[in-house]
Design a protein around this motif. Structure first.
Motif, PDB file in Angstrom:
ATOM      1  N   PHE A   1       0.810  -1.211  -0.037  1.00 25.43           N
ATOM      2  CA  PHE A   1       0.009   0.056  -0.015  1.00 25.43           C
ATOM      3  C   PHE A   1       0.789   1.152  -0.049  1.00 25.43           C
ATOM      4  O   PHE A   1       0.169   2.344  -0.297  1.00 25.43           O
ATOM      5  CB  PHE A   1      -0.912   0.142   1.225  1.00 25.43           C
ATOM      6  N   GLU A   2       1.986   1.127   0.412  1.00 21.14           N
ATOM      7  CA  GLU A   2       3.051   2.140   0.216  1.00 21.14           C
ATOM      8  C   GLU A   2       3.134   2.918  -1.145  1.00 21.14           C
ATOM      9  O   GLU A   2       3.220   3.982  -1.439  1.00 21.14           O
ATOM     10  CB  GLU A   2       4.303   1.984   0.725  1.00 21.14           C
ATOM     11  N   GLU A   3       3.023   1.809  -2.004  1.00 28.20           N
ATOM     12  CA  GLU A   3       2.899   2.447  -3.511  1.00 28.20           C
ATOM     13  C   GLU A   3       1.660   3.220  -3.736  1.00 28.20           C
ATOM     14  O   GLU A   3       1.650   4.149  -4.474  1.00 28.20           O
ATOM     15  CB  GLU A   3       2.979   1.223  -4.512  1.00 28.20           C
ATOM     16  N   PHE A   4       0.627   2.694  -3.246  1.00 24.38           N
ATOM     17  CA  PHE A   4      -0.672   3.446  -3.401  1.00 24.38           C
ATOM     18  C   PHE A   4      -0.599   5.121  -2.946  1.00 24.38           C
ATOM     19  O   PHE A   4      -0.931   5.980  -3.212  1.00 24.38           O
ATOM     20  CB  PHE A   4      -1.961   2.857  -2.987  1.00 24.38           C
ATOM     21  N   GLU A   5       0.049   5.204  -1.514  1.00 19.71           N
ATOM     22  CA  GLU A   5       0.411   6.348  -0.904  1.00 19.71           C
ATOM     23  C   GLU A   5       1.281   7.201  -2.004  1.00 19.71           C
ATOM     24  O   GLU A   5       0.861   8.408  -2.311  1.00 19.71           O
ATOM     25  CB  GLU A   5       1.108   6.393   0.332  1.00 19.71           C
TER      26      GLU A   5
ATOM     27  N   MET B   1      -2.490  14.617  -4.183  1.00 20.11           N
ATOM     28  CA  MET B   1      -3.475  14.324  -2.893  1.00 20.11           C
ATOM     29  C   MET B   1      -2.564  13.933  -1.642  1.00 20.11           C
ATOM     30  O   MET B   1      -1.473  13.565  -1.802  1.00 20.11           O
ATOM     31  CB  MET B   1      -4.234  13.150  -3.500  1.00 20.11           C
ATOM     32  N   GLU B   2      -3.464  14.235  -0.376  1.00 18.41           N
ATOM     33  CA  GLU B   2      -2.848  13.946   0.905  1.00 18.41           C
ATOM     34  C   GLU B   2      -3.575  12.702   1.145  1.00 18.41           C
ATOM     35  O   GLU B   2      -4.631  12.486   0.925  1.00 18.41           O
ATOM     36  CB  GLU B   2      -3.091  15.068   1.864  1.00 18.41           C
ATOM     37  N   ILE B   3      -2.613  11.687   1.873  1.00 15.13           N
ATOM     38  CA  ILE B   3      -3.161  10.397   2.256  1.00 15.13           C
ATOM     39  C   ILE B   3      -2.694  10.324   3.776  1.00 15.13           C
ATOM     40  O   ILE B   3      -1.429  10.547   4.010  1.00 15.13           O
ATOM     41  CB  ILE B   3      -3.036   9.415   1.181  1.00 15.13           C
ATOM     42  N   LEU B   4      -3.532   9.693   4.604  1.00 12.89           N
ATOM     43  CA  LEU B   4      -3.399   9.736   5.987  1.00 12.89           C
ATOM     44  C   LEU B   4      -3.686   8.293   6.565  1.00 12.89           C
ATOM     45  O   LEU B   4      -5.149   8.046   6.360  1.00 12.89           O
ATOM     46  CB  LEU B   4      -3.695  10.740   6.815  1.00 12.89           C
ATOM     47  N   LYS B   5      -3.071   7.442   7.307  1.00 10.87           N
ATOM     48  CA  LYS B   5      -3.670   6.369   8.017  1.00 10.87           C
ATOM     49  C   LYS B   5      -4.378   6.894   9.058  1.00 10.87           C
ATOM     50  O   LYS B   5      -4.020   7.425   9.897  1.00 10.87           O
ATOM     51  CB  LYS B   5      -2.544   5.426   8.234  1.00 10.87           C
TER      52      LYS B   5
ATOM     53  N   ARG C   1      -3.372   1.053  -9.296  1.00  7.85           N
ATOM     54  CA  ARG C   1      -3.753   2.118 -10.137  1.00  7.85           C
ATOM     55  C   ARG C   1      -5.151   2.262 -10.461  1.00  7.85           C
ATOM     56  O   ARG C   1      -5.787   3.195 -10.536  1.00  7.85           O
ATOM     57  CB  ARG C   1      -2.848   2.069 -11.527  1.00  7.85           C
ATOM     58  N   VAL C   2      -5.685   0.905 -10.406  1.00 12.02           N
ATOM     59  CA  VAL C   2      -7.218   0.779 -10.823  1.00 12.02           C
ATOM     60  C   VAL C   2      -8.072   1.615  -9.500  1.00 12.02           C
ATOM     61  O   VAL C   2      -9.031   2.188  -9.550  1.00 12.02           O
ATOM     62  CB  VAL C   2      -7.514  -0.687 -10.885  1.00 12.02           C
ATOM     63  N   LEU C   3      -7.334   1.119  -8.217  1.00  9.01           N
ATOM     64  CA  LEU C   3      -7.880   1.751  -7.149  1.00  9.01           C
ATOM     65  C   LEU C   3      -8.142   3.195  -6.958  1.00  9.01           C
ATOM     66  O   LEU C   3      -8.740   3.988  -6.698  1.00  9.01           O
ATOM     67  CB  LEU C   3      -7.531   1.056  -5.974  1.00  9.01           C
ATOM     68  N   PHE C   4      -6.734   3.799  -7.512  1.00  8.12           N
ATOM     69  CA  PHE C   4      -6.575   5.014  -7.282  1.00  8.12           C
ATOM     70  C   PHE C   4      -7.550   5.735  -8.589  1.00  8.12           C
ATOM     71  O   PHE C   4      -8.231   6.654  -8.123  1.00  8.12           O
ATOM     72  CB  PHE C   4      -5.274   5.393  -7.808  1.00  8.12           C
TER      73      PHE C   4
ATOM     74  N   LEU D   1     -10.763   4.448  -9.240  1.00 13.68           N
ATOM     75  CA  LEU D   1     -11.867   4.626  -8.516  1.00 13.68           C
ATOM     76  C   LEU D   1     -12.007   5.804  -7.570  1.00 13.68           C
ATOM     77  O   LEU D   1     -13.086   6.494  -7.520  1.00 13.68           O
ATOM     78  CB  LEU D   1     -12.124   3.172  -7.727  1.00 13.68           C
ATOM     79  N   ILE D   2     -10.898   6.152  -6.710  1.00 13.34           N
ATOM     80  CA  ILE D   2     -11.056   7.207  -5.928  1.00 13.34           C
ATOM     81  C   ILE D   2     -11.294   8.485  -6.742  1.00 13.34           C
ATOM     82  O   ILE D   2     -12.043   9.449  -6.137  1.00 13.34           O
ATOM     83  CB  ILE D   2      -9.813   7.247  -5.094  1.00 13.34           C
ATOM     84  N   ARG D   3     -10.526   8.701  -7.797  1.00 11.11           N
ATOM     85  CA  ARG D   3     -10.707   9.820  -8.473  1.00 11.11           C
ATOM     86  C   ARG D   3     -12.146   9.764  -8.942  1.00 11.11           C
ATOM     87  O   ARG D   3     -12.654  11.086  -9.027  1.00 11.11           O
ATOM     88  CB  ARG D   3      -9.871   9.692  -9.990  1.00 11.11           C
ATOM     89  N   GLN D   4     -12.756   8.840  -9.498  1.00 11.57           N
ATOM     90  CA  GLN D   4     -14.040   8.945 -10.047  1.00 11.57           C
ATOM     91  C   GLN D   4     -15.076   9.261  -8.821  1.00 11.57           C
ATOM     92  O   GLN D   4     -15.908  10.002  -9.168  1.00 11.57           O
ATOM     93  CB  GLN D   4     -14.424   7.345 -10.481  1.00 11.57           C
ATOM     94  N   LYS D   5     -14.887   8.648  -7.362  1.00  9.04           N
ATOM     95  CA  LYS D   5     -15.597   8.983  -6.286  1.00  9.04           C
ATOM     96  C   LYS D   5     -15.349  10.832  -6.208  1.00  9.04           C
ATOM     97  O   LYS D   5     -16.456  11.205  -5.842  1.00  9.04           O
ATOM     98  CB  LYS D   5     -15.112   8.338  -5.003  1.00  9.04           C
ATOM     99  N   LEU D   6     -14.299  11.304  -6.368  1.00  4.51           N
ATOM    100  CA  LEU D   6     -14.196  12.696  -6.216  1.00  4.51           C
ATOM    101  C   LEU D   6     -14.720  13.501  -7.551  1.00  4.51           C
ATOM    102  O   LEU D   6     -14.986  14.796  -7.345  1.00  4.51           O
ATOM    103  CB  LEU D   6     -12.707  12.872  -6.031  1.00  4.51           C
ATOM    104  N   GLY D   7     -15.145  13.009  -8.270  1.00  6.99           N
ATOM    105  CA  GLY D   7     -15.788  13.665  -9.502  1.00  6.99           C
ATOM    106  C   GLY D   7     -14.647  14.310 -10.351  1.00  6.99           C
ATOM    107  O   GLY D   7     -14.890  15.077 -11.191  1.00  6.99           O
ATOM    108  N   LEU D   8     -13.494  13.495 -10.261  1.00  8.09           N
ATOM    109  CA  LEU D   8     -12.359  13.923 -11.094  1.00  8.09           C
ATOM    110  C   LEU D   8     -12.324  13.010 -12.411  1.00  8.09           C
ATOM    111  O   LEU D   8     -12.675  12.115 -12.733  1.00  8.09           O
ATOM    112  CB  LEU D   8     -10.896  13.781 -10.331  1.00  8.09           C
TER     113      LEU D   8
END
Length: 348
Positions: A26-30, A38-42, A313-316, A318-325
């Motif tokens: 998951f560090e790669e996702f961060e 983007m900022e990401i925080l556990k 990358r697929v998960l990322f 999805l997050i962008r899609q959820k943010l309307g980006l």
């Protein structure tokens, strides 16, 4: 609207176990998120989330905490309470996936009930849930009657009632006749074992992306005076798993192998995703060797996704899609990874 709509910086909060973090790398996702600005925080579940926010998106795998909370663990109950209170106070924060939706999968009896209703809604569909019943009594005669009442056929698979949150939820038994009922770990869910030529098809769902993977599974079995088999479902269905339960001789294949219909599996995935309101899913499907019908035997939230190419990358996306980006190539897609073949079909 995002809490930070006026800002270019979007904040992602996440929580999962250290084991899950390592497994996903998951560090790669961060790094992907930070490279995109983007900022990401556990999250620290033992502190107020208000002090750590605000967040545009929260990504989580809280199944362990949910399971312990349901068992009465006060620490886990407080953690889930803090999480849900934050979600209630900030309803515009996107949650992947909502806890109330995730919890629909926890009780196997309820999970199968939801899927059964889904299958019944489409009379023409060739999907079904193998016959199942709850066994609560330590009285074997009572369990015999329960099995007879719903029409279970031997052999049967006995599964823990809770489907998420512990390693024990994968510990199962195969019982070949009434004499084996003494081996059932009560309470449990008993289900007719469906012969399927030792092939399991796992559908990985990531938003509008569906990935179909073939996995080994349990060989064809029949009722008889055989000893009870104890097994862990993860051990027999991992990629390249090797178990006496999955070893099939050609002489045992009375019915020919059936190639799955990808469009049917896509339809099934879409319906299940819509019914449960989840974006991260694993759906286990087997094809009954006698009829060619598709049996749904398990659904998992936020599975390992080890077979999904470039999952982070697929998960990322999805997050962008959820943010309307803007997300490149955001068409609904189904990818078959069966036998190392990649077969994509786009549809609008």
């Amino acid at each position: 609207m995002s809490l930070l709509l006026g800002s270019k910086v979007r904040r992602i909060g996440y929580w999962m176990t250290e084991k899950k973090i390592r497994k996903l790398d998951f560090e790669e996702f961060e790094e992907i998120c930070r490279n995109a600005g983007m900022e990401i925080l556990k999250l620290d579940l033992d502190r107020s989330l208000d002090e750590q926010g605000p967040f545009d998106v929260i990504l989580h795998k809280l199944t362990d905490q949910i399971a312990r909370s349901e068992e009465g663990c006060q620490v886990a109950q407080q953690q889930i309470k803090r999480f849900q209170e934050y979600v209630t106070r900030y309803p515009h924060t996107v949650i992947v996936d909502p806890i109330e939706n995730v919890m629909q999968l926890f009780d196997r009896y309820q999970q199968y009930g939801h899927i059964q209703h889904l299958c019944l809604e489409d009379k023409k569909a060739s999907f079904f849930v193998p016959t199942f019943v709850e066994l609560h009594s330590i009285n074997i005669e009572s369990n015999k009657r329960a099995i007879e009442t719903v029409g279970l056929q031997y052999p049967i698979v006995c599964k823990p009632m809770v489907s998420h949150g512990s390693s024990q939820c994968h510990d199962m038994t195969i019982i070949f006749g009434e004499s084996g009922l003494k081996d059932a770990d009560i309470p449990c869910l008993a289900q007719t074992f469906v012969n399927h030529n030792a092939k399991l098809y796992k559908i990985f769902v990531v938003g509008s992306k569906y990935y179909i993977v073939e996995r080994p599974s349990i060989k064809n079995l029949h009722a008889g005076d055989f000893p009870t088999v104890f097994f862990n479902s993860n051990d027999v269905s991992k990629p390249n798993a090797s178990s006496f339960l999955t070893q099939v001789r050609d002489s045992e294949l009375v019915f020919p192998l059936i190639t799955p219909d990808l469009s049917k599996l896509r339809t099934l995935a879409e319906k299940i995703q819509e019914r449960f309101g989840l974006d991260l899913l694993g759906i286990d499907v087997i094809i009954e060797n006698r009829t060619g019908h598709y049996a749904i035997i398990d659904i998992n939230t936020f599975p390992g996704f080890e077979d999904v190419p470039d999952f982070l990358r697929v998960l990322f996306n999805l997050i962008r899609q959820k943010l309307g980006l803007v997300v490149e190539n955001n068409k609904t897609v189904i990818s078959s990874l069966i036998s190392d073949r990649l077969d994509e079909t786009n549809h609008h």
